[in-house]
Motif scaffolding. Structure first.
Motif, PDB file in Angstrom:
ATOM      1  N   VAL A  26       0.850  -1.195   0.000  1.00 41.04           N
ATOM      2  CA  VAL A  26       0.000   0.000   0.000  1.00 41.04           C
ATOM      3  C   VAL A  26       0.884   1.243   0.000  1.00 41.04           C
ATOM      4  CG1 VAL A  26      -1.716   1.338   1.284  1.00 41.04           C
ATOM      5  CG2 VAL A  26      -1.899  -1.156   1.178  1.00 41.04           C
ATOM      6  N   VAL A  27       0.599   2.156  -0.920  1.00 43.29           N
ATOM      7  CA  VAL A  27       1.344   3.410  -1.039  1.00 43.29           C
ATOM      8  C   VAL A  27       0.347   4.557  -1.018  1.00 43.29           C
ATOM      9  CG1 VAL A  27       2.979   4.752  -2.428  1.00 43.29           C
ATOM     10  CG2 VAL A  27       3.039   2.245  -2.500  1.00 43.29           C
ATOM     11  N   VAL A  28       0.673   5.608  -0.279  1.00 47.30           N
ATOM     12  CA  VAL A  28      -0.157   6.809  -0.248  1.00 47.30           C
ATOM     13  C   VAL A  28       0.665   7.972  -0.797  1.00 47.30           C
ATOM     14  CG1 VAL A  28      -1.470   8.422   1.174  1.00 47.30           C
ATOM     15  CG2 VAL A  28      -1.476   5.978   1.737  1.00 47.30           C
ATOM     16  N   LEU A  29       0.097   8.678  -1.792  1.00 50.23           N
ATOM     17  CA  LEU A  29       0.744   9.839  -2.402  1.00 50.23           C
ATOM     18  C   LEU A  29      -0.078  11.089  -2.122  1.00 50.23           C
ATOM     19  CD1 LEU A  29       1.361   8.345  -5.989  1.00 50.23           C
ATOM     20  CD2 LEU A  29       2.791   8.049  -3.954  1.00 50.23           C
ATOM     21  N   ASN A  30       0.581  12.240  -2.141  1.00 51.55           N
ATOM     22  CA  ASN A  30      -0.176  13.482  -2.048  1.00 51.55           C
ATOM     23  C   ASN A  30      -0.639  13.906  -3.437  1.00 51.55           C
ATOM     24  OD1 ASN A  30       2.065  14.584  -3.303  1.00 51.55           O
ATOM     25  ND2 ASN A  30       2.793  15.664  -1.475  1.00 51.55           N
ATOM     26  N   ASP A  31      -1.261  15.092  -3.538  1.00 44.02           N
ATOM     27  CA  ASP A  31      -1.799  15.510  -4.833  1.00 44.02           C
ATOM     28  C   ASP A  31      -0.713  15.893  -5.836  1.00 44.02           C
ATOM     29  OD1 ASP A  31      -1.002  17.811  -3.587  1.00 44.02           O
ATOM     30  OD2 ASP A  31      -2.943  18.829  -3.681  1.00 44.02           O
ATOM     31  N   ARG A  32       0.542  15.959  -5.383  1.00 39.57           N
ATOM     32  CA  ARG A  32       1.669  16.182  -6.301  1.00 39.57           C
ATOM     33  C   ARG A  32       2.358  14.859  -6.647  1.00 39.57           C
ATOM     34  NH1 ARG A  32       2.104  20.073  -2.480  1.00 39.57           N
ATOM     35  NH2 ARG A  32       3.853  18.999  -1.453  1.00 39.57           N
ATOM     36  N   LEU A  33       1.731  13.747  -6.246  1.00 38.68           N
ATOM     37  CA  LEU A  33       2.195  12.389  -6.523  1.00 38.68           C
ATOM     38  C   LEU A  33       3.529  12.091  -5.844  1.00 38.68           C
ATOM     39  CD1 LEU A  33       1.226  12.134 -10.309  1.00 38.68           C
ATOM     40  CD2 LEU A  33      -0.153  11.626  -8.282  1.00 38.68           C
ATOM     41  N   GLU A  34       3.720  12.677  -4.657  1.00 39.07           N
ATOM     42  CA  GLU A  34       4.902  12.415  -3.835  1.00 39.07           C
ATOM     43  C   GLU A  34       4.538  11.408  -2.750  1.00 39.07           C
ATOM     44  OE1 GLU A  34       6.807  16.924  -4.180  1.00 39.07           O
ATOM     45  OE2 GLU A  34       5.409  16.413  -2.568  1.00 39.07           O
ATOM     46  N   VAL A  35       5.474  10.566  -2.391  1.00 39.80           N
ATOM     47  CA  VAL A  35       5.224   9.493  -1.420  1.00 39.80           C
ATOM     48  C   VAL A  35       5.024  10.082  -0.026  1.00 39.80           C
ATOM     49  CG1 VAL A  35       6.196   7.456  -0.313  1.00 39.80           C
ATOM     50  CG2 VAL A  35       6.556   7.826  -2.770  1.00 39.80           C
ATOM     51  N   LYS A  36       3.911   9.706   0.599  1.00 34.61           N
ATOM     52  CA  LYS A  36       3.642  10.135   1.982  1.00 34.61           C
ATOM     53  C   LYS A  36       3.603   8.946   2.945  1.00 34.61           C
ATOM     54  CE  LYS A  36       3.436  13.781   2.638  1.00 34.61           C
ATOM     55  NZ  LYS A  36       4.538  14.770   2.681  1.00 34.61           N
ATOM     56  N   TYR A  37       3.401   7.747   2.393  1.00 30.40           N
ATOM     57  CA  TYR A  37       3.357   6.569   3.280  1.00 30.40           C
ATOM     58  C   TYR A  37       3.564   5.301   2.460  1.00 30.40           C
ATOM     59  CZ  TYR A  37       1.651   2.882   6.340  1.00 30.40           C
ATOM     60  OH  TYR A  37       1.549   1.734   7.074  1.00 30.40           O
ATOM     61  N   LEU A  38       4.313   4.357   3.039  1.00 31.25           N
ATOM     62  CA  LEU A  38       4.428   2.983   2.529  1.00 31.25           C
ATOM     63  C   LEU A  38       4.153   2.048   3.700  1.00 31.25           C
ATOM     64  CD1 LEU A  38       7.900   3.056   0.678  1.00 31.25           C
ATOM     65  CD2 LEU A  38       5.685   3.336  -0.379  1.00 31.25           C
ATOM     66  N   ASN A  39       3.362   1.026   3.497  1.00 29.46           N
ATOM     67  CA  ASN A  39       3.253   0.032   4.555  1.00 29.46           C
ATOM     68  C   ASN A  39       4.436  -0.940   4.443  1.00 29.46           C
ATOM     69  OD1 ASN A  39       2.530  -1.597   2.392  1.00 29.46           O
ATOM     70  ND2 ASN A  39       0.777  -2.532   3.415  1.00 29.46           N
ATOM     71  N   PRO A  40       4.686  -1.771   5.447  1.00 29.41           N
ATOM     72  CA  PRO A  40       5.849  -2.675   5.412  1.00 29.41           C
ATOM     73  C   PRO A  40       5.908  -3.565   4.173  1.00 29.41           C
ATOM     74  CG  PRO A  40       4.956  -2.577   7.632  1.00 29.41           C
ATOM     75  CD  PRO A  40       3.999  -1.820   6.759  1.00 29.41           C
ATOM     76  N   SER A  41       4.736  -4.004   3.683  1.00 31.91           N
ATOM     77  CA  SER A  41       4.734  -4.843   2.474  1.00 31.91           C
ATOM     78  C   SER A  41       5.256  -4.072   1.265  1.00 31.91           C
ATOM     79  CB  SER A  41       3.316  -5.344   2.185  1.00 31.91           C
ATOM     80  OG  SER A  41       2.899  -6.242   3.186  1.00 31.91           O
ATOM     81  N   ALA A  42       4.919  -2.796   1.177  1.00 27.56           N
ATOM     82  CA  ALA A  42       5.423  -1.966   0.072  1.00 27.56           C
ATOM     83  C   ALA A  42       6.932  -1.768   0.201  1.00 27.56           C
ATOM     84  CB  ALA A  42       4.710  -0.622   0.056  1.00 27.56           C
ATOM     85  N   GLU A  43       7.413  -1.566   1.423  1.00 20.78           N
ATOM     86  CA  GLU A  43       8.858  -1.415   1.628  1.00 20.78           C
ATOM     87  C   GLU A  43       9.597  -2.672   1.178  1.00 20.78           C
ATOM     88  OE1 GLU A  43       9.492   1.559   5.365  1.00 20.78           O
ATOM     89  OE2 GLU A  43       8.661  -0.413   5.853  1.00 20.78           O
ATOM     90  N   ALA A  44       9.034  -3.834   1.487  1.00 20.99           N
ATOM     91  CA  ALA A  44       9.666  -5.094   1.095  1.00 20.99           C
ATOM     92  C   ALA A  44       9.598  -5.290  -0.425  1.00 20.99           C
ATOM     93  CB  ALA A  44       8.992  -6.266   1.810  1.00 20.99           C
ATOM     94  N   THR A  45       8.465  -4.933  -1.026  1.00 19.69           N
ATOM     95  CA  THR A  45       8.296  -5.097  -2.479  1.00 19.69           C
ATOM     96  C   THR A  45       9.266  -4.217  -3.254  1.00 19.69           C
ATOM     97  OG1 THR A  45       5.949  -5.654  -2.232  1.00 19.69           O
ATOM     98  CG2 THR A  45       6.672  -4.882  -4.400  1.00 19.69           C
ATOM     99  N   PHE A  46       9.389  -2.952  -2.827  1.00 21.27           N
ATOM    100  CA  PHE A  46      10.235  -1.993  -3.546  1.00 21.27           C
ATOM    101  C   PHE A  46      11.684  -2.019  -3.069  1.00 21.27           C
ATOM    102  CE2 PHE A  46       6.100   0.616  -3.570  1.00 21.27           C
ATOM    103  CZ  PHE A  46       5.609  -0.114  -4.636  1.00 21.27           C
ATOM    104  N   ASN A  47      11.939  -2.782  -2.000  1.00 25.75           N
ATOM    105  CA  ASN A  47      13.289  -2.871  -1.437  1.00 25.75           C
ATOM    106  C   ASN A  47      13.823  -1.497  -1.040  1.00 25.75           C
ATOM    107  OD1 ASN A  47      15.502  -4.338  -0.560  1.00 25.75           O
ATOM    108  ND2 ASN A  47      16.571  -4.218  -2.520  1.00 25.75           N
ATOM    109  N   LYS A  48      12.917  -0.652  -0.543  1.00 28.07           N
ATOM    110  CA  LYS A  48      13.285   0.684  -0.071  1.00 28.07           C
ATOM    111  C   LYS A  48      12.394   1.036   1.118  1.00 28.07           C
ATOM    112  CE  LYS A  48      15.177   2.878  -4.226  1.00 28.07           C
ATOM    113  NZ  LYS A  48      15.091   4.044  -5.137  1.00 28.07           N
ATOM    114  N   SER A  49      12.952   1.773   2.059  1.00 24.07           N
ATOM    115  CA  SER A  49      12.205   2.141   3.256  1.00 24.07           C
ATOM    116  C   SER A  49      11.437   3.442   3.038  1.00 24.07           C
ATOM    117  CB  SER A  49      13.155   2.314   4.440  1.00 24.07           C
ATOM    118  OG  SER A  49      14.005   3.429   4.236  1.00 24.07           O
TER     119      SER A  49
END
Length: 361
Positions: A26-49
């Protein structure tokens, strides 16, 4: 009875806990499409914190992201959700993942946010794609072989008749029969190329880097544009049973194609690695050798990428469409697979050859 404040706190608590525990990225972006939140599964999938990606534009977090930025921006403007079932991300380590991404607009604390729910589909997609391409490739090969044999038979009769006629004609008239014989030989040669290699490979244990070095030396001098070659070999790769001539022909076809589309700033990387847990023609292989030929050219048009290994399909006006088809046949004869991933600025052809099982495996 619980107060509305208590209910709100309960909802927020469990929503936070559930999102963090979800297996879906799960990824949450703001209205400028910037990352505001990643859940742990997203961090593992993208290999980035989250710490590394916070406030970064989402599509710039990867070497390549096929998700359409304009379509994401349109979601912010219109609030209309969408799902893309084939999103390709290339990570900084060179790995590539396939995702099904559902995009929707949500409101958090009165602010517009874009929610991405990402489901990884690599394995199933890879197996389905390989099975479909294998069936299509084999069907195309069978069709070409049938047509080729039907063409060769009358060609042989035509050539024989021209030779007999040649004996009866005067010297001035023989130019016509010579033309017939010459064109019949040319068509026979083309048909033989369409049929592809019909001899089984002569396998012998050897270091694949010897073959790569031969290809490098040959193409280094056949390089009028001065394209840069980079050799990135894994010296730990053991010897493997290959037919050096057939493997060399495969690599020369691929490298030759890259040289034709690159300019003076072009670069070709010859890379070898050990690959684990591969699927080759529907079978799981624990250990394999991966040979990659990577160039920084314009890429292969998306409309051709699923068909480039079929006979008579070419992205160049002057191409015959036989080189990659023959390369595919040669790799199949080694019980391996030939794959391609391409987008503007990067094209990678991968040859996966299984390592023999050890006695204790």
């Amino acid at each position: 009875m619980h107060s509305s404040t208590q209910l709100k706190e309960i909802r927020q608590y469990y929503q936070q806990q559930l999102v963090s525990q979800l297996g879906t990225a799960v990824v949450v972006l703001n209205d400028r499409l910037e990352v505001k939140y990643l859940n742990p599964s997203a961090e593992a999938t993208f290999n980035k914190s989250l710490n590394r990606l916070l406030d970064a534009p989402f599509v710039e977090c990867f070497v390549h992201c096929s998700l359409d930025v304009e379509r994401l921006a349109q979601v912010v403007r219109t609030g209309q959700d969408f799902t893309d079932s084939d999103v390709i991300l290339e990570l900084i380590d060179g790995s590539r993942i396939s995702l099904e991404v559902s995009v929707s607009v949500i409101r958090i604390d009165g602010k517009t946010r874009v929610l991405l729910e990402c489901k990884q589909i690599d394995k199933q997609k890879q197996i389905n794609t390989e099975m479909f391409q294998e069936q299509q490739w084999q069907a195309a090969r069978d069709l070409i072989r049938g047509l080729a044999h039907e063409i060769k038979n009358p060609l042989g009769g035509l050539r024989g008749a021209a030779q007999l006629l040649d004996r009866e004609l005067s010297t001035e008239q023989k130019e016509y029969t010579s033309l017939i014989i010459e064109q019949a030989d040319r068509l026979t040669n083309l048909v033989d190329r369409l049929l592809g290699p019909n001899q089984l490979p002569k396998l012998a244990p050897m270091n694949i880097h010897q073959v790569l070095e031969t290809v490098y030396q040959l193409k280094k001098y056949d390089n009028a544009k001065g394209v840069r070659f980079i050799r990135d070999y894994d010296p730990s790769i053991p010897e493997i049973d290959v037919d050096p001539e057939k493997l060399q022909q495969t690599l020369l076809n691929i490298v030759g194609n890259a040289l034709q589309v690159l300019d003076e700033d072009g670069q070709i990387v010859l890379k070898t690695r050990i690959a684990t847990n591969q699927t080759i023609n529907g079978e799981k292989v624990k250990l394999a050798i991966k040979i990659s030929i990577i160039d920084n050219g314009p890429g292969i048009p998306a409309s051709l990428q699923d068909k480039i290994f079929y006979p008579m399909v070419s992205g160049r006006a002057s191409g015959t469409g036989l080189g990659l088809s023959i390369a595919q046949t040669l790799v199949h004869q080694h019980h391996g697979k030939l794959a391609c991933h391409s987008y503007p600025g990067r094209t990678e052809f991968s040859i996966i050859l299984p390592l023999p099982k050890r006695p204790n495996q």
